[in-house]
Design a protein around this motif. Sequence first.
Motif, PDB file in Angstrom:
ATOM      1  N   VAL A  61      12.790   4.996   9.231  1.00 49.00           N
ATOM      2  CA  VAL A  61      11.921   5.963   9.730  1.00 49.00           C
ATOM      3  C   VAL A  61      10.798   5.421  10.490  1.00 49.00           C
ATOM      4  O   VAL A  61      10.040   4.369   9.896  1.00 49.00           O
ATOM      5  CB  VAL A  61      11.346   6.713   8.649  1.00 49.00           C
ATOM      6  CG1 VAL A  61      10.183   7.693   8.833  1.00 49.00           C
ATOM      7  CG2 VAL A  61      12.496   7.522   7.709  1.00 49.00           C
ATOM      8  N   PRO A  62      10.479   5.594  11.685  1.00 42.43           N
ATOM      9  CA  PRO A  62       9.293   4.943  12.471  1.00 42.43           C
ATOM     10  C   PRO A  62       8.264   5.728  12.354  1.00 42.43           C
ATOM     11  O   PRO A  62       8.125   6.792  11.800  1.00 42.43           O
ATOM     12  CB  PRO A  62       9.952   4.904  14.016  1.00 42.43           C
ATOM     13  CG  PRO A  62      10.616   6.274  14.137  1.00 42.43           C
ATOM     14  CD  PRO A  62      11.514   6.525  12.558  1.00 42.43           C
ATOM     15  N   GLY A  63       7.137   5.162  12.563  1.00 39.10           N
ATOM     16  CA  GLY A  63       5.749   5.827  12.780  1.00 39.10           C
ATOM     17  C   GLY A  63       4.871   6.036  11.421  1.00 39.10           C
ATOM     18  O   GLY A  63       3.982   6.546  11.379  1.00 39.10           O
ATOM     19  N   LEU A  64       5.263   5.161  10.654  1.00 38.36           N
ATOM     20  CA  LEU A  64       4.540   5.253   9.343  1.00 38.36           C
ATOM     21  C   LEU A  64       3.265   4.264   9.290  1.00 38.36           C
ATOM     22  O   LEU A  64       3.266   3.205   9.850  1.00 38.36           O
ATOM     23  CB  LEU A  64       5.311   4.636   8.067  1.00 38.36           C
ATOM     24  CG  LEU A  64       6.245   5.728   7.480  1.00 38.36           C
ATOM     25  CD1 LEU A  64       7.220   5.137   6.580  1.00 38.36           C
ATOM     26  CD2 LEU A  64       5.672   6.721   6.818  1.00 38.36           C
ATOM     27  N   PRO A  65       2.082   4.888   9.126  1.00 40.50           N
ATOM     28  CA  PRO A  65       0.904   3.999   9.249  1.00 40.50           C
ATOM     29  C   PRO A  65       0.907   2.927   7.995  1.00 40.50           C
ATOM     30  O   PRO A  65       1.756   2.666   7.146  1.00 40.50           O
ATOM     31  CB  PRO A  65      -0.184   4.950   8.814  1.00 40.50           C
ATOM     32  CG  PRO A  65       0.415   6.064   7.960  1.00 40.50           C
ATOM     33  CD  PRO A  65       1.924   6.167   8.406  1.00 40.50           C
ATOM     34  N   GLU A  66      -0.142   2.088   8.266  1.00 45.99           N
ATOM     35  CA  GLU A  66      -0.343   0.936   6.937  1.00 45.99           C
ATOM     36  C   GLU A  66      -0.779   1.707   5.841  1.00 45.99           C
ATOM     37  O   GLU A  66      -1.666   2.616   5.874  1.00 45.99           O
ATOM     38  CB  GLU A  66      -1.336  -0.009   7.577  1.00 45.99           C
ATOM     39  CG  GLU A  66      -1.749  -0.884   6.371  1.00 45.99           C
ATOM     40  CD  GLU A  66      -0.617  -2.061   6.170  1.00 45.99           C
ATOM     41  OE1 GLU A  66      -0.643  -2.605   5.190  1.00 45.99           O
ATOM     42  OE2 GLU A  66       0.291  -2.285   7.108  1.00 45.99           O
ATOM     43  N   VAL A  67      -0.112   1.417   4.515  1.00 44.60           N
ATOM     44  CA  VAL A  67      -0.278   2.239   3.450  1.00 44.60           C
ATOM     45  C   VAL A  67      -1.401   1.545   2.717  1.00 44.60           C
ATOM     46  O   VAL A  67      -1.732   0.480   2.692  1.00 44.60           O
ATOM     47  CB  VAL A  67       1.056   2.365   2.671  1.00 44.60           C
ATOM     48  CG1 VAL A  67       0.816   2.871   1.333  1.00 44.60           C
ATOM     49  CG2 VAL A  67       2.208   3.161   3.480  1.00 44.60           C
ATOM     50  N   ARG A  68      -2.269   2.590   2.096  1.00 53.12           N
ATOM     51  CA  ARG A  68      -3.583   1.930   1.275  1.00 53.12           C
ATOM     52  C   ARG A  68      -3.450   2.455   0.038  1.00 53.12           C
ATOM     53  O   ARG A  68      -2.829   3.443  -0.123  1.00 53.12           O
ATOM     54  CB  ARG A  68      -4.840   2.030   2.206  1.00 53.12           C
ATOM     55  CG  ARG A  68      -4.827   1.373   3.488  1.00 53.12           C
ATOM     56  CD  ARG A  68      -6.169   1.495   3.995  1.00 53.12           C
ATOM     57  NE  ARG A  68      -6.413   0.462   5.253  1.00 53.12           N
ATOM     58  CZ  ARG A  68      -5.651   0.663   6.273  1.00 53.12           C
ATOM     59  NH1 ARG A  68      -5.176   1.627   6.805  1.00 53.12           N
ATOM     60  NH2 ARG A  68      -5.838  -0.294   7.497  1.00 53.12           N
ATOM     61  N   GLU A  69      -4.337   2.092  -0.853  1.00 51.99           N
ATOM     62  CA  GLU A  69      -4.418   2.650  -2.048  1.00 51.99           C
ATOM     63  C   GLU A  69      -4.723   4.118  -2.274  1.00 51.99           C
ATOM     64  O   GLU A  69      -5.628   4.323  -1.424  1.00 51.99           O
ATOM     65  CB  GLU A  69      -5.373   1.654  -3.105  1.00 51.99           C
ATOM     66  CG  GLU A  69      -5.643   2.507  -4.625  1.00 51.99           C
ATOM     67  CD  GLU A  69      -6.381   1.408  -5.313  1.00 51.99           C
ATOM     68  OE1 GLU A  69      -6.381   1.882  -6.428  1.00 51.99           O
ATOM     69  OE2 GLU A  69      -6.788   0.414  -4.912  1.00 51.99           O
ATOM     70  N   GLY A  70      -4.113   4.883  -2.761  1.00 47.55           N
ATOM     71  CA  GLY A  70      -4.481   6.285  -2.768  1.00 47.55           C
ATOM     72  C   GLY A  70      -3.724   7.245  -2.021  1.00 47.55           C
ATOM     73  O   GLY A  70      -3.832   8.445  -1.980  1.00 47.55           O
ATOM     74  N   ASP A  71      -2.995   6.539  -0.981  1.00 46.46           N
ATOM     75  CA  ASP A  71      -2.210   7.583  -0.111  1.00 46.46           C
ATOM     76  C   ASP A  71      -1.022   8.051  -0.828  1.00 46.46           C
ATOM     77  O   ASP A  71      -0.665   7.656  -1.453  1.00 46.46           O
ATOM     78  CB  ASP A  71      -1.661   6.700   1.039  1.00 46.46           C
ATOM     79  CG  ASP A  71      -2.811   5.977   1.990  1.00 46.46           C
ATOM     80  OD1 ASP A  71      -3.691   6.645   2.158  1.00 46.46           O
ATOM     81  OD2 ASP A  71      -2.463   5.045   2.890  1.00 46.46           O
ATOM     82  N   ASP A  72      -0.830   9.460  -0.215  1.00 46.04           N
ATOM     83  CA  ASP A  72       0.100  10.182  -0.471  1.00 46.04           C
ATOM     84  C   ASP A  72       1.717   9.912   0.168  1.00 46.04           C
ATOM     85  O   ASP A  72       1.581  10.050   1.194  1.00 46.04           O
ATOM     86  CB  ASP A  72      -0.064  11.665  -0.624  1.00 46.04           C
ATOM     87  CG  ASP A  72       0.839  12.611  -1.330  1.00 46.04           C
ATOM     88  OD1 ASP A  72       2.021  12.208  -1.060  1.00 46.04           O
ATOM     89  OD2 ASP A  72       0.641  13.628  -1.813  1.00 46.04           O
ATOM     90  N   LEU A  73       2.451   8.883  -0.356  1.00 47.53           N
ATOM     91  CA  LEU A  73       3.426   8.492   0.154  1.00 47.53           C
ATOM     92  C   LEU A  73       4.406   9.795   0.817  1.00 47.53           C
ATOM     93  O   LEU A  73       5.146   9.720   1.578  1.00 47.53           O
ATOM     94  CB  LEU A  73       4.349   7.550  -0.611  1.00 47.53           C
ATOM     95  CG  LEU A  73       3.934   6.180  -0.822  1.00 47.53           C
ATOM     96  CD1 LEU A  73       4.669   5.428  -1.556  1.00 47.53           C
ATOM     97  CD2 LEU A  73       3.726   5.627   0.690  1.00 47.53           C
ATOM     98  N   ALA A  74       4.729  10.684  -0.283  1.00 47.78           N
ATOM     99  CA  ALA A  74       5.441  11.647   0.192  1.00 47.78           C
ATOM    100  C   ALA A  74       4.826  12.567   1.461  1.00 47.78           C
ATOM    101  O   ALA A  74       5.803  12.847   2.409  1.00 47.78           O
ATOM    102  CB  ALA A  74       5.588  12.899  -0.978  1.00 47.78           C
TER     103      ALA A  74
END
Length: 463
Positions: A16-29
């Motif tokens: 899956v392309p286009g995912l941003p850099e994940v940070r604490e508190g992000d909603d992965l779903a």
Amino acid sequence: MTTRGGAGPSFRVWAVPGLPEVREGDDLAKLIAAAEPGLADGDVVLVTSKIVSKAEGRLVAADDREAAIDAETVRVVARRGTLRIVENRQGLVMAAAGVDASNTPAGTVLLLPVDPDASARAVRQGLREALGVDVGVLVTDTFGRPWRAGLTDVAIGASGVRVLDDLRGGVDAYGNPLSATVVATADELAAAGDLVKGKAAGLPVAVVRGLGHVVGGGLGADAGSGSGSGSGSGSGVDADGAGGDSGARALVRDSRDDMFRLGTSEAVREAVALRRTVREFTDEEVDPGAVRRAVAAAVTAPAPHHTTPWRFVLVESAAARLELLDAMRDAWIADLRRDGKSPEAIARRVRRGDVLRNAPYLVVPCLVMDGSHTYGDARRDTAEREMFVVAAGAGVQNFLVALAGERLGSAWVSSTMFCRGVVRDVLGLPGSWDPMGAVAVGHPAGAAPARGERDVGGFVVVR
């Protein structure tokens, strides 16, 4: 995108392309739904544990990665130099407890999710709410494997995926019964996803489509079973593992069934720790072969003058055990009466031998002095015997540890030392054999209590 199949069954897997850099508190779903809005019922979503850990705030300050590994370690399985294979808090056996210092800011490390199965359930539920689809979710991480070079991704968390496909009870194409085939479906899916995610491509999520029969269940009765994609297990193992919402926990082999639980040199300490005095046994028979393998380990102990000062009498006959123990009991009672002990005191002391009487198997280790030197000097002759006694004790310790490795419990009782003549007579042993106690052997009736910690410093003197 990878396609496997042809005329027969097939599946597709893509990153899956286009995912941003994940940070604490992000909603992965929500992030995954935005990047891949075309998810469909029966898809399996593979999520690298690193972004799960980042979203859950598992990035922690740690100037010393080794200290962080220590904190996450439950048991050291093996060590070579600085590399450690350990059992971590999640029950996973892996390198460095899963503590990751790559692609993190200086002075920080990334720990695995506290509960990867719960993480998978949360992502699955979030995707259902965001897109109205019933998908399976695996949280994956990279593992090395015993006996095999290279790394691969495996599932450490799961929801809505049949992690194990139990084929036992079925037959193969030739009609032969399948008696030991349990397929690690979740790990196979994780490895397929790793082919397209890659280790350094910055693509932490992949999707597998076309294997809807491994997806379904686990979110309640209203979760549905997909849209005609064949969800449902059909193998007696539900969608979340071997009965119930077990998630990826079902992939972790129980220690009792793990033939490779003990690792290399560090595991010697674990083997020694497994050796516990067991006083209650089940009625299950003891495998004589296991006892003989333990004897083979016993006779590797060090001994003076290249001698072999050990002999192990295996009392396998129930009649022989009863005759021996009755004769020993009579000898103890006679000794205690000569000492003036009361009937109550005698009965109490005799009961201490019940561990031998209740065990299904008995071993009498003996010391032989063949090859010992005679000096004609009391001091030196005493020291000579003491060397042989120490060697006999080393052999018995090897024996007890090896029994523990065979999953047998044992109790080494000194009783035969107080009536050696009786033991020799009953068992028909040479007069030169000295019985050095008796070892009760059997399958433990229950788990041993936790062993109290001892301060090694209290047993060490440094000069």
